[in-house]
Design an enzyme around this catalytic site. Sequence first.
Site, PDB file in Angstrom:
ATOM      1  N   GLU A 188       5.498   6.440 -15.334  1.00 39.70           N
ATOM      2  CA  GLU A 188       4.620   5.640 -14.905  1.00 39.70           C
ATOM      3  C   GLU A 188       3.243   5.991 -15.049  1.00 39.70           C
ATOM      4  O   GLU A 188       2.767   7.174 -14.885  1.00 39.70           O
ATOM      5  CB  GLU A 188       4.624   5.188 -13.321  1.00 39.70           C
ATOM      6  CG  GLU A 188       3.812   4.156 -12.704  1.00 39.70           C
ATOM      7  CD  GLU A 188       4.229   4.166 -11.454  1.00 39.70           C
ATOM      8  OE1 GLU A 188       4.982   4.472 -10.869  1.00 39.70           O
ATOM      9  OE2 GLU A 188       3.554   2.947 -10.934  1.00 39.70           O
ATOM     10  N   ASP A 220       8.821  -3.839 -10.016  1.00 40.37           N
ATOM     11  CA  ASP A 220       9.309  -3.303  -8.666  1.00 40.37           C
ATOM     12  C   ASP A 220       9.513  -4.032  -7.496  1.00 40.37           C
ATOM     13  O   ASP A 220       8.347  -5.094  -7.056  1.00 40.37           O
ATOM     14  CB  ASP A 220       7.898  -2.404  -8.607  1.00 40.37           C
ATOM     15  CG  ASP A 220       7.904  -1.364  -7.527  1.00 40.37           C
ATOM     16  OD1 ASP A 220       7.067  -0.449  -7.449  1.00 40.37           O
ATOM     17  OD2 ASP A 220       8.920  -1.482  -6.942  1.00 40.37           O
ATOM     18  N   GLU A 223      13.069  -1.916  -9.836  1.00 45.11           N
ATOM     19  CA  GLU A 223      13.081  -0.675  -9.254  1.00 45.11           C
ATOM     20  C   GLU A 223      12.953  -1.029  -7.498  1.00 45.11           C
ATOM     21  O   GLU A 223      12.359  -2.013  -7.128  1.00 45.11           O
ATOM     22  CB  GLU A 223      11.211  -0.193  -9.336  1.00 45.11           C
ATOM     23  CG  GLU A 223      11.071   0.801  -8.746  1.00 45.11           C
ATOM     24  CD  GLU A 223       9.218   1.356  -8.989  1.00 45.11           C
ATOM     25  OE1 GLU A 223       9.022   0.769 -10.005  1.00 45.11           O
ATOM     26  OE2 GLU A 223       8.866   2.014  -7.929  1.00 45.11           O
ATOM     27  N   TYR A 279       3.116  -7.226  -3.065  1.00 45.40           N
ATOM     28  CA  TYR A 279       2.816  -5.879  -3.677  1.00 45.40           C
ATOM     29  C   TYR A 279       2.401  -5.973  -5.224  1.00 45.40           C
ATOM     30  O   TYR A 279       3.045  -6.915  -5.897  1.00 45.40           O
ATOM     31  CB  TYR A 279       3.988  -5.098  -3.677  1.00 45.40           C
ATOM     32  CG  TYR A 279       4.062  -3.927  -4.468  1.00 45.40           C
ATOM     33  CD1 TYR A 279       4.672  -4.178  -5.663  1.00 45.40           C
ATOM     34  CD2 TYR A 279       3.243  -2.881  -4.098  1.00 45.40           C
ATOM     35  CE1 TYR A 279       4.384  -2.884  -6.787  1.00 45.40           C
ATOM     36  CE2 TYR A 279       3.075  -1.951  -5.239  1.00 45.40           C
ATOM     37  CZ  TYR A 279       3.457  -1.966  -6.263  1.00 45.40           C
ATOM     38  OH  TYR A 279       3.182  -0.940  -7.260  1.00 45.40           O
ATOM     39  N   ASP A 302      -2.550   6.831  -6.699  1.00 42.04           N
ATOM     40  CA  ASP A 302      -2.409   7.649  -5.633  1.00 42.04           C
ATOM     41  C   ASP A 302      -1.922   8.897  -5.822  1.00 42.04           C
ATOM     42  O   ASP A 302      -1.740   9.728  -5.043  1.00 42.04           O
ATOM     43  CB  ASP A 302      -1.862   7.107  -4.424  1.00 42.04           C
ATOM     44  CG  ASP A 302      -0.689   6.463  -4.498  1.00 42.04           C
ATOM     45  OD1 ASP A 302      -0.471   5.265  -5.244  1.00 42.04           O
ATOM     46  OD2 ASP A 302       0.459   6.977  -3.921  1.00 42.04           O
ATOM     47  N   TRP A 357       7.113  -2.670   3.572  1.00 42.42           N
ATOM     48  CA  TRP A 357       6.087  -3.068   2.740  1.00 42.42           C
ATOM     49  C   TRP A 357       6.502  -2.511   1.069  1.00 42.42           C
ATOM     50  O   TRP A 357       7.073  -1.570   1.094  1.00 42.42           O
ATOM     51  CB  TRP A 357       4.562  -2.529   3.149  1.00 42.42           C
ATOM     52  CG  TRP A 357       3.586  -2.779   1.971  1.00 42.42           C
ATOM     53  CD1 TRP A 357       2.953  -3.808   1.851  1.00 42.42           C
ATOM     54  CD2 TRP A 357       3.203  -1.965   1.037  1.00 42.42           C
ATOM     55  NE1 TRP A 357       1.877  -3.856   0.913  1.00 42.42           N
ATOM     56  CE2 TRP A 357       2.066  -2.726   0.426  1.00 42.42           C
ATOM     57  CE3 TRP A 357       3.263  -0.466   0.833  1.00 42.42           C
ATOM     58  CZ2 TRP A 357       1.410  -1.999  -0.859  1.00 42.42           C
ATOM     59  CZ3 TRP A 357       2.740  -0.055  -0.499  1.00 42.42           C
ATOM     60  CH2 TRP A 357       1.750  -0.663  -1.260  1.00 42.42           C
ATOM     61  N   HIS A 374       0.878  -1.187 -15.989  1.00 40.72           N
ATOM     62  CA  HIS A 374       0.991  -2.431 -14.849  1.00 40.72           C
ATOM     63  C   HIS A 374       0.218  -3.636 -15.313  1.00 40.72           C
ATOM     64  O   HIS A 374      -1.083  -3.746 -14.768  1.00 40.72           O
ATOM     65  CB  HIS A 374       0.271  -1.737 -13.683  1.00 40.72           C
ATOM     66  CG  HIS A 374       1.315  -0.799 -12.847  1.00 40.72           C
ATOM     67  ND1 HIS A 374       1.370  -0.454 -11.608  1.00 40.72           N
ATOM     68  CD2 HIS A 374       2.133   0.096 -13.505  1.00 40.72           C
ATOM     69  CE1 HIS A 374       2.321   0.449 -11.224  1.00 40.72           C
ATOM     70  NE2 HIS A 374       2.712   0.802 -12.454  1.00 40.72           N
ATOM     71  N   GLU A 395      10.726   6.994  -5.717  1.00 41.35           N
ATOM     72  CA  GLU A 395       9.405   7.358  -5.661  1.00 41.35           C
ATOM     73  C   GLU A 395       9.159   8.093  -4.282  1.00 41.35           C
ATOM     74  O   GLU A 395       8.194   8.875  -4.128  1.00 41.35           O
ATOM     75  CB  GLU A 395       8.371   6.299  -5.893  1.00 41.35           C
ATOM     76  CG  GLU A 395       8.299   5.306  -5.024  1.00 41.35           C
ATOM     77  CD  GLU A 395       7.233   3.977  -5.520  1.00 41.35           C
ATOM     78  OE1 GLU A 395       7.171   3.848  -6.708  1.00 41.35           O
ATOM     79  OE2 GLU A 395       6.375   3.666  -4.829  1.00 41.35           O
ATOM     80  N   ARG A 398       4.962  -3.167 -16.939  1.00 41.95           N
ATOM     81  CA  ARG A 398       5.366  -3.605 -15.485  1.00 41.95           C
ATOM     82  C   ARG A 398       5.019  -5.157 -15.277  1.00 41.95           C
ATOM     83  O   ARG A 398       3.763  -5.281 -15.469  1.00 41.95           O
ATOM     84  CB  ARG A 398       5.327  -2.672 -14.593  1.00 41.95           C
ATOM     85  CG  ARG A 398       6.078  -2.987 -13.268  1.00 41.95           C
ATOM     86  CD  ARG A 398       5.920  -1.741 -12.194  1.00 41.95           C
ATOM     87  NE  ARG A 398       4.301  -2.199 -11.495  1.00 41.95           N
ATOM     88  CZ  ARG A 398       3.931  -1.622 -10.420  1.00 41.95           C
ATOM     89  NH1 ARG A 398       4.581  -0.980  -9.599  1.00 41.95           N
ATOM     90  NH2 ARG A 398       2.778  -2.222  -9.633  1.00 41.95           N
ATOM     91  N   ASN A 419      -0.352   9.283   0.306  1.00 41.53           N
ATOM     92  CA  ASN A 419      -1.162   7.999   0.572  1.00 41.53           C
ATOM     93  C   ASN A 419      -1.094   7.527   1.999  1.00 41.53           C
ATOM     94  O   ASN A 419      -0.070   7.322   2.264  1.00 41.53           O
ATOM     95  CB  ASN A 419      -0.724   6.813  -0.625  1.00 41.53           C
ATOM     96  CG  ASN A 419      -2.004   5.911  -0.670  1.00 41.53           C
ATOM     97  OD1 ASN A 419      -3.043   5.905  -0.134  1.00 41.53           O
ATOM     98  ND2 ASN A 419      -1.717   4.933  -1.582  1.00 41.53           N
ATOM     99  N   HIS A 454       7.389   8.401 -10.750  1.00 39.61           N
ATOM    100  CA  HIS A 454       6.337   7.758 -10.356  1.00 39.61           C
ATOM    101  C   HIS A 454       5.039   8.087 -10.670  1.00 39.61           C
ATOM    102  O   HIS A 454       4.790   9.443 -10.883  1.00 39.61           O
ATOM    103  CB  HIS A 454       6.467   7.946  -8.610  1.00 39.61           C
ATOM    104  CG  HIS A 454       5.572   7.125  -7.753  1.00 39.61           C
ATOM    105  ND1 HIS A 454       5.168   7.655  -6.523  1.00 39.61           N
ATOM    106  CD2 HIS A 454       4.920   5.971  -8.101  1.00 39.61           C
ATOM    107  CE1 HIS A 454       4.218   6.791  -5.946  1.00 39.61           C
ATOM    108  NE2 HIS A 454       4.273   5.686  -6.837  1.00 39.61           N
ATOM    109  N   ARG A 501      13.135   8.079  -9.859  1.00 44.04           N
ATOM    110  CA  ARG A 501      11.639   8.056  -9.788  1.00 44.04           C
ATOM    111  C   ARG A 501      11.053   9.216  -9.093  1.00 44.04           C
ATOM    112  O   ARG A 501       9.717   9.328  -9.140  1.00 44.04           O
ATOM    113  CB  ARG A 501      11.354   6.824  -9.197  1.00 44.04           C
ATOM    114  CG  ARG A 501      11.744   5.656  -9.874  1.00 44.04           C
ATOM    115  CD  ARG A 501      10.718   4.977 -10.592  1.00 44.04           C
ATOM    116  NE  ARG A 501       9.609   4.376  -9.859  1.00 44.04           N
ATOM    117  CZ  ARG A 501       8.311   4.464 -10.462  1.00 44.04           C
ATOM    118  NH1 ARG A 501       7.960   5.302 -11.430  1.00 44.04           N
ATOM    119  NH2 ARG A 501       7.123   4.098  -9.691  1.00 44.04           N
ATOM    120  N   HIS A 532       9.844  -3.080  -4.500  1.00 41.81           N
ATOM    121  CA  HIS A 532       9.331  -2.633  -3.491  1.00 41.81           C
ATOM    122  C   HIS A 532       9.973  -2.485  -2.322  1.00 41.81           C
ATOM    123  O   HIS A 532       9.417  -2.999  -1.164  1.00 41.81           O
ATOM    124  CB  HIS A 532       7.825  -3.190  -3.462  1.00 41.81           C
ATOM    125  CG  HIS A 532       6.861  -1.965  -3.333  1.00 41.81           C
ATOM    126  ND1 HIS A 532       6.294  -1.640  -2.040  1.00 41.81           N
ATOM    127  CD2 HIS A 532       6.284  -1.118  -4.129  1.00 41.81           C
ATOM    128  CE1 HIS A 532       5.453  -0.644  -2.212  1.00 41.81           C
ATOM    129  NE2 HIS A 532       5.438  -0.333  -3.342  1.00 41.81           N
TER     130      HIS A 532
END
Length: 403
Positions: free
Chosen positions: A340, A211, A237, A160, A317, A403, A123, A263, A148, A38, A313, A284, A213
């Site tokens: 996921e 998550d 996560e 996120y 994407d 991010w 999600h 991931e 999640r 991605n 993961h 992941r 992130h």
Amino acid sequence: MPRITAARVIVTCPGRNFVTLKIETEAGVYGLGDATLNGRELAVASYLTDHVIPCLIGRDAHRIEDIWQYLYKGCYWRRGPVTMSAIAAVDTALWDIKGKLANLPLYQLLGGASREGAMVYGHANGATLEATIENALHYKRLGYRAIRLQSGVPGLASTYGVSKDRYFYEPADADLPTENLWSTEKYLRSVPPLFAAAREALGWDVHLLHDVHHRLTPIEAGRLGKDLEPYRPFWMEDAVTAENQDSFRIIRQHTTTPLAVGEIFNSIWDCKQLIEQQLIDYIRATVVHAGGITHLRRIAAFADMHNVRTGCHGATDLSPVCLAAALHFDISVPNFGVQEYMRHTAETDAIFPHGYTFNDGMMHPGDAPGLGVDLDEVLAGNYPYQRAYLPVNRLEDGTLFSW
Ligand code: CS2
Ligand code: MG
């Protein structure tokens, strides 16, 4: 032997970019591999077209391990997300070919089914706590056994995991990186009430995940993990960035909340210490970014020795080709944890017709030979590449942040 006669990269963008490798053999059988990274899609497309495919022509498609070693050891510059995504695409396509030639679904070549289905998580997200809970109830009604939770953070314009669309989440949202603002303090205040409300609304017979992130320090992650313990999360996560695998020791000292990471890992070396020192509970890493089925099996076997389970993961994407391959892996691997499952759009599913199914919170790859997924190249041609970046994050004082 099924000699490789040709290979090419197909880039298509039905709302987001996907990169797919197609390997053809003299047996008239072809295989597909996801090569999507991605925000850096063309780097992998070029790595495959300009540096890998010339070395594949004429090779025996059955020699998956030898070709894997050739592309890993033979390139001198080992590891990294671009290299390992390219190797993953070749590996996945060759497993697809092997399954088709054997007239067996891939999972049968990986030792057969170890379970009837792979539990997946959906999600649930929303701009507010209330909207997130409402979305989570929707996922529970759809039959998900694991959900999640990602909610907007009061005082932050964005965060996120919160989708602009009700159900399809795509973070790569602009031709140049959008800039998000972040506040750890505001975030840390928002998560425990979210989980309290979720347990109140959803009860205890559903797994709840979150998550982080990559955004906390180890001690902040220890605190969040402790704050969430009363709500029994299935996992927390990417609590911290994971270049320093030692960081997880600090988190472990403060909380029993299960930890998931990986991931963005692309080889076993990214998680060797985390696994052998049991600093995590779920790994992941997934097919498209961690060297394909061949390498992911090695990571899973190493994890199994250390009480670590898989949790591949599976964001949007990662194309349906990756999801199909992951489900074959999930069905057979002994230490499966969860998969996921971010649903793809109808346009994406039309380009990648597939046999995998969702039922009662579980998924199955189907029993078509190979991966059980195809690519409609004519339809794919209607969606040309569109540059898109993942956002970048800054603290409220302007400091560049994860991010
Ligand atoms: C996320 C992903 O699915 C997840 O757990 O971390 O949505 C991730 O942000 C994207 O795959 C990045 O492209
Ligand atoms: Mg994640």
